[in-house]
Structures are given as C-alpha cells and as structure tokens.
Design an enzyme around this catalytic site. Sequence first.
Site, PDB file in Angstrom:
ATOM      1  N   ASP A 213       0.860  -1.200   0.000  1.00  0.00           N
ATOM      2  CA  ASP A 213       0.000   0.000   0.000  1.00  0.00           C
ATOM      3  C   ASP A 213       0.887   1.237   0.000  1.00  0.00           C
ATOM      4  O   ASP A 213       1.853   1.299   0.759  1.00  0.00           O
ATOM      5  CB  ASP A 213      -0.870  -0.026   1.266  1.00  0.00           C
TER       6      ASP A 213
ATOM      7  N   HIS B 178      -9.266  -0.993  -8.025  1.00  0.00           N
ATOM      8  CA  HIS B 178      -9.093   0.117  -7.072  1.00  0.00           C
ATOM      9  C   HIS B 178      -8.167   1.201  -7.610  1.00  0.00           C
ATOM     10  O   HIS B 178      -8.438   2.389  -7.450  1.00  0.00           O
ATOM     11  CB  HIS B 178      -8.576  -0.422  -5.732  1.00  0.00           C
TER      12      HIS B 178
HETATM   13  C1  HEM Z   1      -9.613   1.466   3.026  1.00  0.00           C
HETATM   14  C2  HEM Z   1      -9.305   0.526   2.181  1.00  0.00           C
HETATM   15  C3  HEM Z   1      -8.218   0.725   1.160  1.00  0.00           C
HETATM   16  C4  HEM Z   1      -7.225  -0.136   0.876  1.00  0.00           C
HETATM   17  C5  HEM Z   1      -6.991  -1.515   1.502  1.00  0.00           C
HETATM   18  C6  HEM Z   1      -6.421   0.483  -0.162  1.00  0.00           C
HETATM   19  C7  HEM Z   1      -5.304  -0.108  -0.729  1.00  0.00           C
HETATM   20  C8  HEM Z   1      -4.625   0.392  -1.830  1.00  0.00           C
HETATM   21  C9  HEM Z   1      -3.597  -0.306  -2.546  1.00  0.00           C
HETATM   22  C10 HEM Z   1      -3.065  -1.695  -2.196  1.00  0.00           C
HETATM   23  C11 HEM Z   1      -3.203   0.476  -3.587  1.00  0.00           C
HETATM   24  C12 HEM Z   1      -2.149   0.141  -4.666  1.00  0.00           C
HETATM   25  C13 HEM Z   1      -0.774   0.627  -4.289  1.00  0.00           C
HETATM   26  C14 HEM Z   1      -0.619   2.105  -4.184  1.00  0.00           C
HETATM   27  O1  HEM Z   1      -0.428   2.815  -5.181  1.00  0.00           O
HETATM   28  O2  HEM Z   1      -0.709   2.599  -3.048  1.00  0.00           O
HETATM   29  C15 HEM Z   1      -3.967   1.701  -3.505  1.00  0.00           C
HETATM   30  C16 HEM Z   1      -3.863   2.762  -4.364  1.00  0.00           C
HETATM   31  C17 HEM Z   1      -4.549   3.936  -4.241  1.00  0.00           C
HETATM   32  N1  HEM Z   1      -5.527   4.218  -3.318  1.00  0.00           N
HETATM   33 FE1  HEM Z   1      -6.253   2.960  -1.909  1.00  0.00          FE
HETATM   34  N2  HEM Z   1      -6.939   1.711  -0.465  1.00  0.00           N
HETATM   35  C18 HEM Z   1      -8.039   1.921   0.326  1.00  0.00           C
HETATM   36  C19 HEM Z   1      -8.856   3.024   0.334  1.00  0.00           C
HETATM   37  C20 HEM Z   1      -8.619   4.169  -0.391  1.00  0.00           C
HETATM   38  C21 HEM Z   1      -9.377   5.389  -0.274  1.00  0.00           C
HETATM   39  C22 HEM Z   1     -10.563   5.603   0.669  1.00  0.00           C
HETATM   40  C23 HEM Z   1      -8.806   6.281  -1.151  1.00  0.00           C
HETATM   41  C24 HEM Z   1      -9.151   7.723  -1.473  1.00  0.00           C
HETATM   42  C25 HEM Z   1      -9.745   8.578  -0.672  1.00  0.00           C
HETATM   43  C26 HEM Z   1      -7.711   5.613  -1.821  1.00  0.00           C
HETATM   44  C27 HEM Z   1      -6.905   6.174  -2.786  1.00  0.00           C
HETATM   45  C28 HEM Z   1      -5.944   5.516  -3.505  1.00  0.00           C
HETATM   46  C29 HEM Z   1      -5.172   6.106  -4.606  1.00  0.00           C
HETATM   47  C30 HEM Z   1      -5.300   7.544  -5.147  1.00  0.00           C
HETATM   48  C31 HEM Z   1      -4.309   5.115  -5.090  1.00  0.00           C
HETATM   49  C32 HEM Z   1      -3.290   5.239  -6.237  1.00  0.00           C
HETATM   50  C33 HEM Z   1      -3.967   5.015  -7.570  1.00  0.00           C
HETATM   51  C34 HEM Z   1      -2.918   5.077  -8.677  1.00  0.00           C
HETATM   52  O3  HEM Z   1      -2.310   4.040  -9.011  1.00  0.00           O
HETATM   53  O4  HEM Z   1      -2.712   6.170  -9.201  1.00  0.00           O
HETATM   54  N3  HEM Z   1      -7.626   4.344  -1.331  1.00  0.00           N
HETATM   55  N4  HEM Z   1      -4.841   1.621  -2.430  1.00  0.00           N
END
Ligand code: HEM
Length: 190
Positions: free
Chosen positions: A30, A103
């Site tokens: 993450d 996601h």
């Molecule tokens: C709560 C459960 C969530 C989990 C388990 C989760 C997990 C992840 C994971 C594994 C990634 C891919 C690796 C990375 O680029 O960080 C990711 C990307 C991302 N997440 Fe989450 N996330 C969650 C919630 C959210 C929420 C609520 C938001 C926004 C308010 C968010 C915004 C993003 C963004 C902007 C990316 C990058 C997208 C890209 O590749 O440009 N996430 N998240």
Amino acid sequence: MKFLKEYTEVLDSTQGFRYFEGRAIIGFIDGTEAPAMEDAAPYAIIGDEDPDYINGSYAFAQKWRHDMDFWNKMKTEHQEKAVGREKFTDLELEDEDKYQNAHNVASQYDENGEEQKIIRMNVPYSDPATGVTGTYFMGYSRYWHVTKGMLINMLDQSDYLLTFSDILTGQLFFIPSRETLEQIADGEFN
Ligand code: HEM
C-alpha cells in the site's frame, strides 16, 4: 484522556498495526503511487493559496471493514485484477488486464488531465474477539476537494474494494499549523 475527557466522548478506539512489508491487510503493498515522504509536503500542507490556514492540513479518516473470507477465497489472479497491481512484485497491470473498477483505476482523480495525489497512511487493524478486520484509511491533503474527488470516483465507479467492504465511520479533520495552535493556546486566534 485526562485532558480531553471533559470535552469529548469516546465512541470508538481502534488499534492499527504495521503488516509485513507495509502491506495492506488485503495482502498488497500500500502506498506505492503515493508521494515519498521527502516529496510529501506540497501534497499534504496548505500553502500561500490560503494564508489564514497556511501550513495546516486536511486529514480524512475512514474505518473500513473487509469481508476477509470473501477476499481470501478469491484467486490471486482475481485479487490482482481487483487492485490493479501484482500481489508479490507490486508491478502495475496493463489497463486491459485490470477489472474496469480496479481500485487503482477507480480511485484516480485528475484535474486538467493531471493525476492528483494525497498522502495516504493506511493501517490494518483486526480485533480477534469480534473478528472485525479492516483498514483504517488516513489521508492528508493540501486541498480537501482532491480527497473528496477520489472518494466520489470510487463510489461512482463501484470500486472493487466496495464489493467486500463496509465503510463504518468517516471524519474530516482540519489540522492547524503549530503557529496557529500556539495562537489558539495563547487566546490570540479569532
Ligand atoms: C480502506 C481501504 C483501502 C485499501 C486496503 C487500499 C489499498 C490500496 C492499494 C493496495 C493500492 C495500490 C498501491 C498504491 O499505489 O498505493 C492503492 C492505491 C490507491 N488508493 Fe487505496 N486503499 C483503500 C482506500 C482508499 C481510499 C478511501 C482512497 C481515497 C480517498 C484511496 C486512494 C488511492 C489512490 C489515489 C491510489 C493510487 C492510484 C494510482 O495508481 O494512481 N484508497 N490503495
């Protein structure tokens, strides 16, 4: 609580932890696409555009519960399509190999064709007594509308994470700068 109990009522207390290799509880690394700590300030801290609130930050917190049995029954290949990255190498999949509502597709928020970023600092949590397991999402942002834009996109596109998760709580906090906090403490802030 010695100082706060007079002014607050505690509704929830959740202990998060660091999972191995900094992975989310769903097993994926993450934070890969979030800015590195040394580049974080311009994404997380209010600048000259808002002089009254300069050096403050908008912190958004959301407590998510995941249906881990559902998730763990999914084959790794399907989990990867749902997140948009490879589980073990963390490499990004080609867009055509991801689910449409992956996601890392649904959470993207662009302005004038440019992808916007916030500082994400999620922690996994798990309570063995109740079996409730999830992610405590924490995001710091210079502009609240950027975090909000990501959330709206996730909801509009039915982000895959939502198929096996419930959002239990949500709060937006304004974090004042140290200078503003000192002014408040000295009774100088109107
Ligand atoms: C709560 C459960 C969530 C989990 C388990 C989760 C997990 C992840 C994971 C594994 C990634 C891919 C690796 C990375 O680029 O960080 C990711 C990307 C991302 N997440 Fe989450 N996330 C969650 C919630 C959210 C929420 C609520 C938001 C926004 C308010 C968010 C915004 C993003 C963004 C902007 C990316 C990058 C997208 C890209 O590749 O440009 N996430 N998240």
